[in-house]
Design a protein around this motif. Sequence first.
Motif, mmCIF file in Angstrom:
data_model
loop_
_atom_site.group_PDB
_atom_site.id
_atom_site.type_symbol
_atom_site.label_atom_id
_atom_site.label_comp_id
_atom_site.label_asym_id
_atom_site.label_seq_id
_atom_site.Cartn_x
_atom_site.Cartn_y
_atom_site.Cartn_z
ATOM 1 N N GLN A 31 0.846 -1.189 0.000
ATOM 2 C CA GLN A 31 0.000 0.000 0.000
ATOM 3 C C GLN A 31 0.881 1.238 0.000
ATOM 4 O OE1 GLN A 31 -2.989 -0.132 3.050
ATOM 5 N NE2 GLN A 31 -3.486 -2.255 2.601
ATOM 6 N N ARG A 32 0.770 1.996 -1.037
ATOM 7 C CA ARG A 32 1.626 3.146 -1.244
ATOM 8 C C ARG A 32 1.574 4.138 -0.078
ATOM 9 N NH1 ARG A 32 2.633 6.212 -6.801
ATOM 10 N NH2 ARG A 32 3.840 4.334 -7.044
ATOM 11 N N GLU A 33 0.376 4.391 0.467
ATOM 12 C CA GLU A 33 0.241 5.362 1.548
ATOM 13 C C GLU A 33 0.842 4.884 2.867
ATOM 14 O OE1 GLU A 33 -3.527 2.929 1.388
ATOM 15 O OE2 GLU A 33 -2.302 3.943 -0.087
ATOM 16 N N SER A 36 11.209 5.114 -1.029
ATOM 17 C CA SER A 36 11.149 5.077 -2.490
ATOM 18 C C SER A 36 12.554 5.092 -3.078
ATOM 19 C CB SER A 36 10.357 6.278 -2.999
ATOM 20 O OG SER A 36 11.046 7.473 -2.689
#
Length: 109
Positions: A94-96, A101
């Motif tokens: 889940q990116r959030e 990164s």
Amino acid sequence: MIRDNLKKEISPLLGLCIQAPRTSRASLIKGSRSQANALAQQTLIAHWQSIVKILTNDLNVLKANYVPSFLTSKVFTQIFSFINVQLFNSLLLQRECCSFSKENMSKLD
């Protein structure tokens, strides 16, 4: 074999527990926030209660068949480790929930 059967039983429910927060966000956009949030919370609780029920039933079966407590403990340790890994992996997808990164990686060089 006991552990593998437990994993097969729990996996679909665990998947539902992981997917529940995503569907609740979509319903929050469409409808009233408090009502959608309460419904999503109840659904999530029901999935977790199903998992606990499966674990309780299997524990009772092991006890009824006089399985030594150290073996029972080992099986449940492995099952809870499996649950933890599945939940952690779902967070990483889940990116959030994951702020690391490639840009962060290049700053470390």
